[in-house]
Enzyme design. Sequence first.
Site, PDB file in Angstrom:
ATOM      1  N   HIS A 113     -12.597   0.526   1.985  1.00  0.00           N
ATOM      2  CA  HIS A 113     -13.643   0.079   1.030  1.00  0.00           C
ATOM      3  C   HIS A 113     -13.525  -1.308   0.421  1.00  0.00           C
ATOM      4  CE1 HIS A 113     -12.056   2.278  -2.355  1.00  0.00           C
ATOM      5  NE2 HIS A 113     -12.606   1.610  -2.812  1.00  0.00           N
ATOM      6  N   ASP A 143     -10.127   5.772   4.933  1.00  0.00           N
ATOM      7  CA  ASP A 143     -10.197   4.646   3.671  1.00  0.00           C
ATOM      8  C   ASP A 143      -8.824   3.658   3.780  1.00  0.00           C
ATOM      9  OD1 ASP A 143     -11.490   3.146   2.023  1.00  0.00           O
ATOM     10  OD2 ASP A 143     -11.156   4.465   0.171  1.00  0.00           O
ATOM     11  N   SER A 221      -8.604   0.086  -6.910  1.00  0.00           N
ATOM     12  CA  SER A 221      -8.851   0.674  -5.843  1.00  0.00           C
ATOM     13  C   SER A 221      -7.891  -0.065  -4.700  1.00  0.00           C
ATOM     14  CB  SER A 221     -10.065   0.466  -5.079  1.00  0.00           C
ATOM     15  OG  SER A 221     -11.040   1.518  -5.433  1.00  0.00           O
TER      16      SER A 221
END
Length: 376
Positions: A113, A143, A221
Site C-alpha cells: 500500500h 501487503d 508503513s
Amino acid sequence: MADRPVSRAALLLLIGALAAAMFGWGRYGATEAIAATGSAASVAPRAVVARGDLAADERNNIDVFKSVSPSVVHITTLERAASLFSTDVSQVPRGTGTGFMWDERGHIVTNFHVIQGANGARVTLSDQSTYSASLVGVFPDRDIAVLRIDAPAAKLKAIALGQSGNLQVGQKVFAIGNPFGLDQTLTTGIVSALNREIESVTRRPIRGAIQTDAAINPGNSGGPLIDSAGRLIGINTAIYSPSGASAGIGFAIPVDEVNRVVPRLIRDGRITRPSLGISAAPPEFNRAMKLPLGIAIVGVAPGSSAEGIGLRPFRRSASGGVIGGDLIVAVDKEPVAALESMLEQFEKHQPGDTVTLTVLRQGSKIDLKVRLGQSD
C-alpha cells in the site's frame, strides 16, 4: 466632596517623577545589582553533574538503533503531473513510507500500500543519498512489495532476520521508520498480542499479525519491527486509530510470512498460487446440507490435479436431489474450515509440490496425496 480637576502642571510633575523612578531602577539593575550579589563571577554557567553509565536498557536501545538504522530507508512515491500550460509531464512526490534492505543486491522490502498507484519511487538511505527504485514484485494479498535500487555495495546493509513463530507477549520491540516524513525515528514498545487478523488492500485476511504498542504513525508503513537482538520480526503495516495517529495499537506482518513471500517475489515477480482444480460451494451449502466445516466440492476441472486423484463433487440427481460428494477437511493434517483456509495452506507451497488432503467421503475420512498444479 466633589473631585477637583488635576492641573496640567501637576500632571507633568507626576509623569516626571515616574520617569525618574524608572531611570533610577534601570541604573540600579545595570550596576548596583552586581554589587548586591557579590561579583560578576556569579553569572557564570553552573557546573555539570556527571551522569555515570547508561542503564542497560538504554544501551540496548542505542545498540539496536545503531545496528539496524543503516538498513532502514525512506521511500518517496511519485506520480506523473502534466503542466497546465504545456505538454510537459514530470514526476512529483505523491506520498512517503518506510522500507528496509533485504539483501546486498539492493532489494528493498516495504508494504504494497506504500507504493500502490504510484508511477515511480525514490529511496533515501540513512546517509541521505537517494536512488531511483524499480519494482521487482508485489503480493497485495499480504501487503508486501519488493523494490530494487542500484547503489554501491558498501551502502547496502541487509537487515538481520529473526523469527515470529516463537514470539511471546511482553517481549520488547522497536520500530524504526519515517513517521510524518521524519526519517530515522526510533520508537519502543512490547509485543501486545499475537495471532491477530487484519485486512489487506484486497480485503483478504492477513492472519498471524503481531500487535504492538510501539508508536506507529503515518509514514512508518513498510518499516521493520525489531526485537531486542536487532533482528527483523515483522513489517509495520497498520494502526488502529480513530484519529489516524498512533493510539498504542499497531500491527505488523510476521517475518515468517515475509520470509516465505519475498524470495518468491524476487525470483518470479509475483506469487503463483498452486491449484487443485476444484469449485467450492459457499458456506451456506454446508449449513443447508448439515455438513461439518470444510470445503464442499461442487466441480472438478477436467485434467486437473483433483480429477487425477478422483475427487468427487456434489451434484444434482435426475430427480432434483443432491448426490453426496467429497468434503475437504484438512491439508497436511491442518484443519481447513473454509476455502480461504485451504488457499492459505496452498500458499505455503509451490506448483508441483505434493500435499495430503483429508477428505470426508460418505461418512469416512480418507487421506489422498495430490501434486498441486498451477493456477492461471
